[in-house]
Motif scaffolding. Structure first.
Motif, short mmCIF file in Angstrom:
data_model
loop_
_atom_site.label_atom_id
_atom_site.label_comp_id
_atom_site.label_asym_id
_atom_site.label_seq_id
_atom_site.Cartn_x
_atom_site.Cartn_y
_atom_site.Cartn_z
N HIS A 29 0.84 -1.21 0.00
CA HIS A 29 0.00 0.00 0.00
C HIS A 29 0.87 1.26 0.00
CE1 HIS A 29 -3.76 2.14 0.49
NE2 HIS A 29 -3.19 2.88 1.42
N GLU A 30 1.96 1.24 0.74
CA GLU A 30 2.87 2.38 0.77
C GLU A 30 3.54 2.60 -0.59
OE1 GLU A 30 2.81 4.61 2.89
OE2 GLU A 30 3.55 4.06 4.88
N ARG A 31 3.91 1.50 -1.25
CA ARG A 31 4.51 1.64 -2.59
C ARG A 31 3.51 2.28 -3.55
NH1 ARG A 31 6.58 -3.52 -1.28
NH2 ARG A 31 4.94 -4.57 -2.49
N HIS A 32 2.27 1.86 -3.46
CA HIS A 32 1.23 2.43 -4.32
C HIS A 32 1.04 3.92 -4.02
CE1 HIS A 32 -2.51 2.72 -6.61
NE2 HIS A 32 -3.06 3.29 -5.55
N ARG A 33 1.01 4.28 -2.74
CA ARG A 33 0.82 5.67 -2.34
C ARG A 33 1.97 6.56 -2.84
NH1 ARG A 33 -0.04 5.32 3.34
NH2 ARG A 33 -2.28 5.56 3.06
N ALA A 34 3.17 6.01 -2.85
CA ALA A 34 4.35 6.79 -3.23
C ALA A 34 4.68 6.68 -4.72
CB ALA A 34 5.56 6.35 -2.40
N HIS A 37 3.45 9.33 -9.86
CA HIS A 37 2.34 10.18 -10.28
C HIS A 37 1.09 9.93 -9.45
CE1 HIS A 37 4.82 10.41 -14.09
NE2 HIS A 37 4.64 11.68 -13.77
N GLY A 38 1.28 9.50 -8.21
CA GLY A 38 0.16 9.32 -7.28
C GLY A 38 -0.26 10.66 -6.69
N PHE A 39 -1.17 10.63 -5.69
CA PHE A 39 -1.71 11.89 -5.19
C PHE A 39 -0.68 12.71 -4.41
CE2 PHE A 39 -3.01 8.89 -1.78
CZ PHE A 39 -2.48 9.53 -0.68
N LEU A 40 0.39 12.07 -3.94
CA LEU A 40 1.44 12.86 -3.27
C LEU A 40 2.19 13.74 -4.26
CD1 LEU A 40 2.94 10.18 -0.83
CD2 LEU A 40 1.26 11.97 -0.32
N ALA A 41 2.04 13.45 -5.56
CA ALA A 41 2.71 14.22 -6.61
C ALA A 41 1.87 15.40 -7.09
CB ALA A 41 3.05 13.31 -7.80
N VAL A 42 0.63 15.54 -6.59
CA VAL A 42 -0.24 16.63 -7.04
C VAL A 42 0.33 17.98 -6.60
CG1 VAL A 42 -2.53 17.68 -6.82
CG2 VAL A 42 -2.32 15.20 -7.06
N THR A 43 0.51 18.88 -7.57
CA THR A 43 1.09 20.19 -7.27
C THR A 43 0.05 21.31 -7.18
OG1 THR A 43 1.48 20.59 -9.64
CG2 THR A 43 3.28 19.59 -8.37
N HIS A 44 -1.07 21.16 -7.88
CA HIS A 44 -2.10 22.19 -7.90
C HIS A 44 -3.48 21.55 -8.06
CE1 HIS A 44 1.60 24.09 -9.51
NE2 HIS A 44 1.20 25.14 -8.83
N LEU A 45 -4.51 22.26 -7.61
CA LEU A 45 -5.90 21.87 -7.84
C LEU A 45 -6.60 23.06 -8.48
CD1 LEU A 45 -8.48 20.17 -7.50
CD2 LEU A 45 -8.62 20.99 -5.14
N HIS A 46 -6.97 22.90 -9.74
CA HIS A 46 -7.63 23.98 -10.49
C HIS A 46 -9.08 23.58 -10.77
CE1 HIS A 46 -3.69 25.79 -11.21
NE2 HIS A 46 -3.26 24.66 -11.75
N TRP A 47 -9.99 24.53 -10.57
CA TRP A 47 -11.41 24.33 -10.87
C TRP A 47 -11.72 25.06 -12.17
CZ3 TRP A 47 -14.19 21.25 -7.48
CH2 TRP A 47 -13.55 20.98 -6.27
N LEU A 48 -12.22 24.33 -13.16
CA LEU A 48 -12.45 24.93 -14.47
C LEU A 48 -13.76 25.71 -14.51
CD1 LEU A 48 -11.29 22.10 -16.92
CD2 LEU A 48 -10.00 24.06 -16.04
#
Length: 279
Positions: A29-34, A37-48
């Motif tokens: 599970h930790e390998r999947h999380r890390a 390009h998983g969610f820990l890699a998200v840099t921004h959240l933009h709403w269109l």
């Protein structure tokens, strides 16, 4: 060897196997999380919106109209979709609720998704500090007492259940096929279950009396698979954090009110190190 000694040895072996299986599961599970390009890699959240806008972390000018995302790419800008290069004016969608499209720009995967009826764009870059600095997630020592038997009781008809989200202003609607009844700490308890990602699985969102103390305040999640006769095992040692436990760039659902358990479930994942100062 006496019967008592044999029994004790068997119990010790069973507990050792239980612990080993949990360690193997949690490592996976930790390998999947890390994932890069998983969610820990998200840099921004933009709403269109309908207003054409350039978005940090992504090429092009983005807008939304009639359930279709439009991206206008300038000369020299491009995106890849399933290995095909896109250029100029690109239309994407419609996208179903909780669905998404992944585009690639250099090292960045750009997620275009629909959450709570809104369209979002989330660039995911492996160089993001949250991922680079990730230390793993603390968890309780596995305890077989928190792997309990239960019964899945289907509703006559699936119930549409509206829940809040980690981000203010949106709501999630899930189909609840039934509820899980079980006993823990001497109490008869019930959890509303949603359909899981894997066929035949159920997903349970809950809080308990450890929430906001040793475990993440907003929610934890547990996946279960009922047998044909409705019996299930609720192994709370495998209760995991959702992305909102790590980043404010997540739109995770909150548990329905009835899933706020009146017992302390001292099992599963704890508050991430990244949120330790936000208890």
């Amino acid at each position: 060897m006496s019967t008592h000694t044999k029994s004790a040895t068997h119990t010790a072996a069973a507990l050792e196997a239980f612990d080993a299986e949990w360690q193997e599961w949690h490592a996976a599970h930790e390998r999947h999380r890390a994932h890069p390009h998983g969610f820990l890699a998200v840099t921004h959240l933009h709403w269109l919106t309908a207003e054409p806008t350039r978005l940090e972390g992504a090429p092009g000018t983005w807008s939304l109209e009639a359930d279709v995302v439009r991206v206008v790419l300038e000369p020299g800008e491009s995106l890849l979709q399933d290995g095909t290069e896109l250029g100029g004016s690109v239309q994407l969608g419609p996208i179903e609720e909780r669905g998404g499209i992944n585009l690639v720009s250099g090292d960045t995967v750009i997620e275009v998704a629909k959450r709570g009826g809104e369209y979002i764009v989330r660039p995911r870059n492996p160089a993001n500090a949250l991922l680079q600095d990730y230390q793993g997630t603390p968890a309780y020592t596995p305890n077989a007492a928190f792997a309990v038997a239960g019964t899945f009781v289907p509703f006559d008809e699936p119930r549409s259940t509206t829940v809040g989200a980690a981000v203010e202003g949106i709501q999630h609607v899930y189909e609840a096929p039934g509820e899980i009844r079980f006993k823990l700490a001497g109490q008869e308890l019930t959890l509303t279950a949603f359909n899981g990602y894997a066929p035949g699985s159920l997903s349970v969102l809950f809080t308990d009396q450890t929430s906001g103390k040793t475990t993440y305040a907003a929610n934890r999640s547990l996946s279960v698979v009922p047998a044909a006769d409705g019996t299930v095992v609720l192994d709370f040692n495998r209760a995991v954090n959702l992305p909102c436990a790590y980043t404010d760039l997540a739109t995770c659902p909150l548990p329905p009110a009835e899933n706020r358990l009146p017992v302390a479930i001292e099992a599963g994942e704890k508050i991430p190190y990244e949120r330790q100062d936000q208890k």
